[in-house]
Write a protein that holds these residues in place. Sequence first.
Motif, short mmCIF file in Angstrom:
data_model
loop_
_atom_site.label_atom_id
_atom_site.label_comp_id
_atom_site.label_asym_id
_atom_site.label_seq_id
_atom_site.Cartn_x
_atom_site.Cartn_y
_atom_site.Cartn_z
N ILE A 85 -13.70 6.75 30.20
CA ILE A 85 -12.98 7.76 29.43
C ILE A 85 -13.79 8.29 28.25
CG2 ILE A 85 -11.78 5.96 28.09
CD1 ILE A 85 -10.24 9.33 29.11
N ARG A 86 -14.57 7.44 27.60
CA ARG A 86 -15.30 7.89 26.40
C ARG A 86 -16.33 8.98 26.69
NH1 ARG A 86 -12.09 7.05 22.12
NH2 ARG A 86 -10.96 5.10 22.50
N PRO A 87 -17.21 8.81 27.69
CA PRO A 87 -18.14 9.91 27.99
C PRO A 87 -17.42 11.20 28.39
CG PRO A 87 -18.86 7.89 29.06
CD PRO A 87 -17.50 7.63 28.51
N PHE A 88 -16.29 11.06 29.08
CA PHE A 88 -15.53 12.25 29.47
C PHE A 88 -14.97 12.95 28.24
CE2 PHE A 88 -11.67 14.39 31.15
CZ PHE A 88 -12.31 15.24 32.04
N TYR A 108 -2.23 9.35 26.38
CA TYR A 108 -1.71 9.36 27.76
C TYR A 108 -2.46 8.33 28.61
CZ TYR A 108 -1.00 11.03 32.54
OH TYR A 108 -0.73 11.11 33.88
N HIS A 109 -3.77 8.27 28.42
CA HIS A 109 -4.59 7.37 29.24
C HIS A 109 -4.23 5.90 29.01
CE1 HIS A 109 -8.23 6.12 31.42
NE2 HIS A 109 -8.33 5.17 30.49
N TYR A 110 -4.16 5.49 27.75
CA TYR A 110 -3.93 4.07 27.46
C TYR A 110 -2.45 3.69 27.48
CZ TYR A 110 -8.86 3.39 26.47
OH TYR A 110 -10.22 3.31 26.60
N LEU A 208 -7.28 19.72 39.10
CA LEU A 208 -7.58 18.29 38.93
C LEU A 208 -6.64 17.67 37.90
CD1 LEU A 208 -11.49 18.30 38.88
CD2 LEU A 208 -9.93 18.18 40.84
N GLN A 209 -5.89 16.66 38.32
CA GLN A 209 -4.99 15.94 37.43
C GLN A 209 -5.69 14.69 36.89
OE1 GLN A 209 -0.80 15.77 38.76
NE2 GLN A 209 -1.46 16.92 40.56
N LEU A 210 -5.32 14.31 35.67
CA LEU A 210 -5.95 13.19 35.00
C LEU A 210 -5.01 11.99 35.02
CD1 LEU A 210 -7.25 15.86 33.84
CD2 LEU A 210 -7.66 14.60 31.73
N ARG A 211 -5.57 10.81 35.26
CA ARG A 211 -4.78 9.58 35.19
C ARG A 211 -5.72 8.39 34.96
NH1 ARG A 211 -3.06 9.37 41.60
NH2 ARG A 211 -5.11 8.92 42.46
N PRO A 212 -5.19 7.32 34.36
CA PRO A 212 -6.03 6.13 34.18
C PRO A 212 -6.30 5.47 35.52
CG PRO A 212 -3.77 5.69 33.50
CD PRO A 212 -3.85 7.16 33.79
N HIS A 213 -7.48 4.88 35.65
CA HIS A 213 -7.82 4.18 36.89
C HIS A 213 -6.91 2.98 37.09
CE1 HIS A 213 -10.38 3.15 40.24
NE2 HIS A 213 -10.55 1.92 39.76
N ILE A 230 -11.24 6.76 33.85
CA ILE A 230 -10.30 7.84 34.15
C ILE A 230 -10.57 8.36 35.55
CG2 ILE A 230 -11.80 9.61 33.11
CD1 ILE A 230 -9.24 11.06 32.20
N ASP A 231 -9.50 8.64 36.27
CA ASP A 231 -9.59 9.26 37.60
C ASP A 231 -9.19 10.72 37.47
OD1 ASP A 231 -10.16 6.76 38.54
OD2 ASP A 231 -8.34 6.57 39.77
N LEU A 232 -9.91 11.59 38.15
CA LEU A 232 -9.49 12.98 38.31
C LEU A 232 -9.22 13.20 39.78
CD1 LEU A 232 -11.70 13.05 35.73
CD2 LEU A 232 -10.80 15.38 35.71
N TYR A 233 -8.01 13.57 40.10
CA TYR A 233 -7.62 13.69 41.50
C TYR A 233 -7.05 15.07 41.79
CZ TYR A 233 -2.70 12.86 40.19
OH TYR A 233 -1.44 12.94 39.65
#
Length: 250
Positions: A85-88, A108-110, A208-213, A230-233
Amino acid sequence: MPTNNGIYKEDEMVFHLNDKKFGELSNNLRNLLTALFGTLEEEEVIHAAKTEGFIKPDFILECSKGKKYLSMKTGRAETVHQEFIRPFICFLRDEGISNRTLRTILIYHYGDGTIDGSGEARIEYNRLRTLLEPEIARANEELNANKDFVWKVMERCLIVGTAEGAIPIDGVYFGDYRYGVLATTGQIKKHIYRGNWKWMKNLHIGPLQLRPHARYYGKDVKSQKRRDKIDLYWANLGSDIDYISSRYDY
């Protein structure tokens, strides 16, 4: 299991293409090659090989007209990119995304009320989604306001990746050696610039939707690395590739 099945399908594609004459191939594979290279002679020999490493192309096709690099998706595949997530977040900041939106993405991620995962309790997804609804709506507006930015995200997540000296794909092939559909990179780009995803309520950039892995709601955190990814799906990827393939010129 899906990953292993995907690798098996890639192996099948290479097996049925490598060192075969164009005239020996099935109609499906002939159509794929024609879309990529144009008209080929019946005696044209095709070479195919899988790529190595964590790069976007899954295999290479080569003939007298050059090389083409393809990403292959099959079955229920929807995740197109994973990274920490940090590099993104740094990438988004460098592209001018506001701190407010970056904070929304991290919260949202955490899912624990913090931007670094240090909270004691993680919130169930539907409740989190409701609590953050106004902020997600505002973030979506910013993240999708500029199509040039959306395309840069698509390049990072689908077309090129983040590896040093990465080779961009020439298209996404959805299917297997028996039947599949190709959307070239040019077609996908046209779709991004002409498309509209305002109807999406989930946190997203273009399609592309964002969600935590790994969310780890109601359970112990087994892997902090998985939680920090983070996953982008791309939901309904197969249907959308089919639409893009038939809607836009190559």
